[in-house]
Design an enzyme around this catalytic site. Sequence first.
Site, PDB file in Angstrom:
ATOM      1  CG  HIS A 219     -23.986  19.566 -20.249  1.00 38.87           C
ATOM      2  ND1 HIS A 219     -25.081  20.163 -20.829  1.00 38.87           N
ATOM      3  CD2 HIS A 219     -23.209  20.590 -19.784  1.00 38.87           C
ATOM      4  CE1 HIS A 219     -24.959  21.484 -20.722  1.00 38.87           C
ATOM      5  NE2 HIS A 219     -23.847  21.771 -20.099  1.00 38.87           N
TER       6      HIS A 219
ATOM      7  CG  HIS B 188     -21.224  23.865 -23.486  1.00 36.88           C
ATOM      8  ND1 HIS B 188     -20.766  25.065 -22.992  1.00 36.88           N
ATOM      9  CD2 HIS B 188     -22.230  23.488 -22.668  1.00 36.88           C
ATOM     10  CE1 HIS B 188     -21.462  25.370 -21.911  1.00 36.88           C
ATOM     11  NE2 HIS B 188     -22.368  24.440 -21.686  1.00 36.88           N
TER      12      HIS B 188
ATOM     13  CD  GLU C 199     -25.055  25.741 -23.539  1.00 36.81           C
ATOM     14  OE1 GLU C 199     -25.469  24.690 -23.039  1.00 36.81           O
ATOM     15  OE2 GLU C 199     -24.756  26.740 -22.856  1.00 36.81           O
TER      16      GLU C 199
HETATM   17  C1  BGC Z   1     -25.439  25.213 -18.214  1.00 38.31           C
HETATM   18  C2  BGC Z   1     -24.663  25.879 -17.096  1.00 38.31           C
HETATM   19  C3  BGC Z   1     -23.396  25.109 -16.863  1.00 38.31           C
HETATM   20  C4  BGC Z   1     -22.620  25.077 -18.159  1.00 38.31           C
HETATM   21  C5  BGC Z   1     -21.328  24.307 -18.086  1.00 38.31           C
HETATM   22  C6  BGC Z   1     -24.585  25.241 -19.439  1.00 38.31           C
HETATM   23  O1  BGC Z   1     -25.251  24.618 -20.489  1.00 38.31           O
HETATM   24  O2  BGC Z   1     -26.685  25.813 -18.435  1.00 38.31           O
HETATM   25  O3  BGC Z   1     -25.441  25.915 -15.916  1.00 38.31           O
HETATM   26  O4  BGC Z   1     -22.631  25.708 -15.845  1.00 38.31           O
HETATM   27  O5  BGC Z   1     -23.403  24.523 -19.178  1.00 38.31           O
HETATM   28  O6  BGC Z   1     -21.517  23.024 -17.701  1.00 38.31           O
END
Ligand code: BGC
Length: 351
Positions: free
Chosen positions: A107, A177, A316
């Site tokens: 991210h 998210h 997402e």
């Molecule tokens: C990821 C996960 C992660 C989550 C929170 C998601 O987009 O694929 O692996 O734990 O985000 O950060």
Amino acid sequence: MSISKSIFGTLDDGKEVELYTITNKSGASVSLMTLGGGIQSLKVPDKNGILGDVVLGFDEVKHYVNPDFGYQGLLVGRFANRIRDGKFTIDGTTYNTPKNQGTWTLHGGGRFSFSIWQVKETTDNSVSFEFFSPDMEDGFGGNFTLTVKYTFTDDNILRLDYTVLSDKKTVANPTNHTYFNLSCDGGKTIENHLLQVNADKFTETDSSQLPTGELGEVEGTMLDFRQLHKIGDKINEPFRAVLDDVGYDNNYCLYNKEFGKMAQAAILADEESGRKLEVWTDLPGIQLYCGGWLEKTGTIGKANSPVTYRRGVALETQFYPDSVNHPNFPFEYVEPDKEFKTTTQFRFSVM
Ligand code: BGC
């Protein structure tokens, strides 16, 4: 339509977080916060017209900036999901981005999610948030501005219009998210929710959940959601692209790969409450994540809705993870001084 503003809370560093609530003619509402430009609450009707908050989150603002709580409701920039080895190359220049998880970038390092965004404009049914990141911040090139305009309508559509502007060729993969639980029942996981994902392929991953570059067929696997069925049906099955106990945390390659063309990506539904969510996007991928990395027990969460294991589904919309390192994945670079735009919609209705 109407909009109101309040103070949501204060972070440990003393920064105040504002909350903007848009309410439509039937009383459905969305509350958006300046922290991470995030969705803090989203209240939509069930089959009897009863409003319920369908997103996980917290009453106390400080929990939102704890990455272990999974980026609840937050916007993600510059680049959602994973970048292998925190490294990629554009036109011969290598960029090194934060290895904030394992040996990779997750991210974009988290800065966009865990910072306060500026409010650029509000109307009676929209809020536009903006975040600026200077050239080479966190290793990404370009003086980079991400603007996200949220619009809520009388027919319960929440629309997210993302606009990126950079003075240098660079990469962007913005997403939101939010974790949805349409039952609005704090005692329920999402295993009984019905899901459809409009994809016949997924990105194959290694043991660190990093794309190998191969695309796998969903047919005959637990990842097959081409027909609406319960998330819990196969969530515990062993599968090469799913970590034991984590369950779904996978990128789907949507049928629609034409960047810029809106199409339905997924349907999520809860039969008991009758609530239904359709996700529409102009992006080629969607990450299905069911909160399998969250703590199994815990009480922190809004009202009686704990933010724990499998209590929410994140859908997402995105370019495939690590697209910057896979020329075979569909991707569009941000060109200098040229607006880059993408749109995602969360459309609520009843079954
Ligand atoms: C990821 C996960 C992660 C989550 C929170 C998601 O987009 O694929 O692996 O734990 O985000 O950060």
